[in-house]
Design an enzyme around this catalytic site. Structure first.
Site, mmCIF file in Angstrom:
data_model
loop_
_atom_site.group_PDB
_atom_site.id
_atom_site.type_symbol
_atom_site.label_atom_id
_atom_site.label_comp_id
_atom_site.label_asym_id
_atom_site.label_seq_id
_atom_site.Cartn_x
_atom_site.Cartn_y
_atom_site.Cartn_z
ATOM 1 N N LYS A 11 -10.028 -7.391 -2.130
ATOM 2 C CA LYS A 11 -10.032 -5.543 -1.376
ATOM 3 C C LYS A 11 -10.500 -4.990 -2.551
ATOM 4 O O LYS A 11 -9.720 -5.118 -4.217
ATOM 5 C CB LYS A 11 -8.587 -5.317 -0.825
ATOM 6 C CG LYS A 11 -7.387 -5.815 -1.958
ATOM 7 C CD LYS A 11 -6.641 -4.181 -2.225
ATOM 8 C CE LYS A 11 -6.001 -4.210 -2.948
ATOM 9 N NZ LYS A 11 -5.450 -3.347 -3.573
ATOM 10 N N ASP A 163 0.629 -5.308 -0.229
ATOM 11 C CA ASP A 163 -1.074 -5.285 0.680
ATOM 12 C C ASP A 163 -1.360 -6.392 1.385
ATOM 13 O O ASP A 163 -2.483 -7.093 2.028
ATOM 14 C CB ASP A 163 -1.674 -5.613 -0.705
ATOM 15 C CG ASP A 163 -1.749 -4.306 -1.536
ATOM 16 O OD1 ASP A 163 -2.069 -3.766 -0.804
ATOM 17 O OD2 ASP A 163 -2.129 -4.901 -2.939
HETATM 18 C C1 CDM Z 1 -1.713 -0.565 -5.460
HETATM 19 C C2 CDM Z 1 -1.822 -1.760 -4.328
HETATM 20 O O1 CDM Z 1 -2.952 -2.495 -4.506
HETATM 21 C C3 CDM Z 1 -2.538 -0.694 -3.351
HETATM 22 O O2 CDM Z 1 -3.132 -1.102 -2.133
HETATM 23 C C4 CDM Z 1 -0.634 -2.001 -3.370
HETATM 24 O O3 CDM Z 1 0.532 -0.726 -3.504
HETATM 25 C C5 CDM Z 1 0.701 -2.398 -4.454
HETATM 26 O O4 CDM Z 1 0.927 -3.247 -3.298
HETATM 27 P P1 CDM Z 1 1.360 -5.070 -3.669
HETATM 28 O O5 CDM Z 1 0.750 -5.927 -5.416
HETATM 29 O O6 CDM Z 1 1.018 -5.818 -2.641
HETATM 30 O O7 CDM Z 1 3.104 -4.546 -4.052
HETATM 31 P P2 CDM Z 1 4.465 -5.028 -3.580
HETATM 32 O O8 CDM Z 1 4.950 -6.920 -4.420
HETATM 33 O O9 CDM Z 1 4.648 -4.825 -2.197
HETATM 34 O O10 CDM Z 1 5.073 -4.022 -4.292
HETATM 35 C C6 CDM Z 1 5.031 -4.156 -6.128
HETATM 36 C C7 CDM Z 1 5.958 -3.220 -6.800
HETATM 37 O O11 CDM Z 1 4.779 -1.992 -6.986
HETATM 38 C C8 CDM Z 1 5.236 -0.670 -5.985
HETATM 39 N N1 CDM Z 1 5.069 -0.104 -5.162
HETATM 40 C C9 CDM Z 1 4.298 -1.583 -4.311
HETATM 41 C C10 CDM Z 1 4.030 -0.574 -3.280
HETATM 42 C C11 CDM Z 1 4.362 1.110 -2.912
HETATM 43 N N2 CDM Z 1 3.485 1.551 -1.521
HETATM 44 N N3 CDM Z 1 4.699 1.430 -4.182
HETATM 45 C C12 CDM Z 1 5.164 1.328 -4.962
HETATM 46 O O12 CDM Z 1 5.941 0.947 -5.844
HETATM 47 C C13 CDM Z 1 7.400 -1.595 -6.803
HETATM 48 O O13 CDM Z 1 7.382 -1.259 -8.235
HETATM 49 C C14 CDM Z 1 7.730 -2.753 -6.328
HETATM 50 O O14 CDM Z 1 8.728 -2.813 -6.830
HETATM 51 N N1 ATP Z 2 -1.623 -16.969 -5.546
HETATM 52 C C1 ATP Z 2 -1.031 -16.078 -6.356
HETATM 53 N N2 ATP Z 2 -2.849 -15.612 -7.717
HETATM 54 C C2 ATP Z 2 -2.358 -14.975 -8.211
HETATM 55 N N3 ATP Z 2 -1.086 -14.389 -8.986
HETATM 56 C C3 ATP Z 2 -0.515 -15.364 -8.080
HETATM 57 C C4 ATP Z 2 -0.206 -15.543 -7.066
HETATM 58 N N4 ATP Z 2 1.037 -16.115 -6.653
HETATM 59 C C5 ATP Z 2 1.676 -15.159 -7.326
HETATM 60 N N5 ATP Z 2 0.751 -14.658 -7.916
HETATM 61 C C6 ATP Z 2 1.633 -13.549 -9.759
HETATM 62 O O1 ATP Z 2 1.004 -12.130 -8.784
HETATM 63 C C7 ATP Z 2 1.541 -11.279 -9.565
HETATM 64 C C8 ATP Z 2 0.240 -10.696 -9.856
HETATM 65 O O2 ATP Z 2 -1.021 -10.523 -8.801
HETATM 66 P P1 ATP Z 2 -2.099 -9.727 -7.986
HETATM 67 O O3 ATP Z 2 -3.233 -10.598 -8.682
HETATM 68 O O4 ATP Z 2 -2.302 -10.138 -6.812
HETATM 69 O O5 ATP Z 2 -1.545 -8.652 -8.457
HETATM 70 P P2 ATP Z 2 -2.888 -6.883 -8.692
HETATM 71 O O6 ATP Z 2 -4.137 -7.866 -9.013
HETATM 72 O O7 ATP Z 2 -2.267 -6.064 -9.066
HETATM 73 O O8 ATP Z 2 -2.786 -6.762 -7.047
HETATM 74 P P3 ATP Z 2 -2.521 -5.745 -5.862
HETATM 75 O O9 ATP Z 2 -1.099 -5.497 -6.440
HETATM 76 O O10 ATP Z 2 -3.344 -4.922 -5.596
HETATM 77 O O11 ATP Z 2 -1.312 -6.536 -5.308
HETATM 78 C C9 ATP Z 2 0.713 -11.723 -10.995
HETATM 79 O O12 ATP Z 2 1.213 -12.287 -11.905
HETATM 80 C C10 ATP Z 2 0.737 -13.556 -10.584
HETATM 81 O O13 ATP Z 2 1.067 -14.287 -11.755
#
Ligand code: CDM
Ligand code: ATP
EC number: 2.7.1.148
Length: 336
Positions: A11, A163
């Site tokens: 996305k 997400d």
């Molecule tokens: C940056 C984005 O990708 C934008 O779509 C999302 O907000 C992140 O979504 P995500 O990776 O699914 O994040 P989550 O696994 O729910 O949260 C990871 C961490 O990101 C921070 N977090 C996430 C979402 C949110 N609305 N506020 C936050 O502060 C928090 O510290 C949380 O512990």
């Molecule tokens: N299926 C998976 N594919 C990739 N990374 C994964 C998976 N499951 C867990 N992880 C862990 O999740 C973390 C980040 O994942 P991801 O790639 O979704 O983050 P991102 O790129 O920050 O995306 P977003 O914040 O938008 O969700 C990494 O530390 C990785 O080790």
């Protein structure tokens, strides 16, 4: 046993505003997202042998991705867990527990979407796992099929990450029967911590050039450095612009409040953004919490290949650079 397959998309956040800090550590957001055709591959089979066996590989190969990123094949940037910390594993544990499914799972995950890119790769894999597992479990009997309700799937998705619901089909993601059907490209506005979704169909396909600059950013670290906006912008105008049938010439509507903290954590964000073209028909931004950045090409007549070569020539160091288009967030499931 039949094999269930799909291709989880990444996305892009076209807009992201921080509305507030919550007591649970999350932030209240207003964000607008589209799915793009930069995809992982996921294959799942049920088994009479209990347990979850997950195999993860890079596509087309670890060597090919390492070469593009100019790193060794064992560089930490290419690490993807294959244990219980993978969201695919967690999704299967949760759906087994919620339905009472006693069997096991054999899963192959082919990665193309980089981690720590803000492209939602892990979240998309998790949502696709829930969709495939629900389809597989529903074949066991009518009782199991009933247990795999959209509400149950949405509940698990929300537990897995903010997400994750975006990558479900709109009816499961919103809980609204008759929400726009899956299978067609949509744009979604997400409020709350990202789980309160409104979907609208896209009338035309949108094209982007995405640059992952070879650095992984931690989402919690980026949020820790962000500021709550005193005069918040709204995602509505971005939704409207993308939902029109001709966005040519739309000016400066992309925005991401996490760009400034992400720039502070890595110089590669600024480097990637500065390499992307800016013209009357091209705008740039960062997606999610970074590190990937993108250019939105609003003029459907603008060829993307010269732009891709231009960025490849300008950006020093390893990177993944791909032209992409909008697609459905919840792609078709193939059963073989
Ligand atoms: C940056 C984005 O990708 C934008 O779509 C999302 O907000 C992140 O979504 P995500 O990776 O699914 O994040 P989550 O696994 O729910 O949260 C990871 C961490 O990101 C921070 N977090 C996430 C979402 C949110 N609305 N506020 C936050 O502060 C928090 O510290 C949380 O512990
Ligand atoms: N299926 C998976 N594919 C990739 N990374 C994964 C998976 N499951 C867990 N992880 C862990 O999740 C973390 C980040 O994942 P991801 O790639 O979704 O983050 P991102 O790129 O920050 O995306 P977003 O914040 O938008 O969700 C990494 O530390 C990785 O080790």
């Amino acid at each position: 046993m039949p094999t269930y397959r799909t291709s989880p998309p990444a996305k892009l956040n076209l807009f992201l505003e921080i509305l507030g800090r919550r007591p649970d550590g999350f932030h209240e957001l207003d964000t607008v997202m589209v799915a793009i055709d930069w995809r992982d591959e996921l294959e799942l089979t049920t088994s009479v042998q209990p347990g979850i066996r997950l195999q993860v590989d890079w596509l087309p190969s670890r060597e090919a991705i390492a070469e593009q990123l100019q790193v060794a094949v064992d560089d930490p940037i290419l690490f993807v867990p294959d244990d219980a910390s993978n969201l695919v594993h967690q999704a299967l544990s949760k759906i087994s527990a919620a339905t009472g499914y006693q069997g096991g799972w054999d899963v192959k995950l082919g990665k193309r979407i980089p981690s720590g890119a803000g492209m939602g790769g892990a979240s998309s894999d998790a949502a696709a796992t829930l969709r495939l597992a629900a389809a597989a479990i529903s074949q066991v009997d009518d009782d199991m099929a009933e247990r795999c309700s959209p509400a149950m799937i949405r509940g698990i998705a929300e537990q897995l990450g903010s997400d994750v619901p975006f990558f479900l089909d709109p009816e499961s993601a919103t809980g609204i029967p008759g929400a726009p059907v899956s299978g067609q490209p949509m744009i979604a506005r997400a409020l709350g911590r990202g789980e309160k979704l409104t979907f609208r169909p896209l009338l035309v396909s949108h094209r982007f050039l995405v640059v992952y600059p070879g650095v992984a950013l931690s989402t919690p670290r980026v949020y820790q450095q962000c500021q709550v906006s005193e005069v918040p912008r709204s995602g509505v105008s971005v939704m409207d612009a993308f939902c029109s049938d001709d966005a040519t010439g739309t000016q400066n509507i992309l925005y991401n409040a996490l760009e400034s903290p992400a720039r502070g954590l890595s110089p590669r964000i600024g480097e990637a953004l500065e390499c992307l073209p800016v013209t009357l028909s091209i705008q740039n931004s960062m997606t999610g919490s970074g590190s990937a950045c993108f250019a939105w090409i609003t003029d459907s007549g603008e060829p993307v290949e010269p732009l891709t070569q231009q960025v490849k020539g300008r950006l020093e160091g390893g990177a993944l650079i791909r032209p992409v288009s909008t697609c459905t967030g919840a792609p078709e499931i193939q059963i073989a």
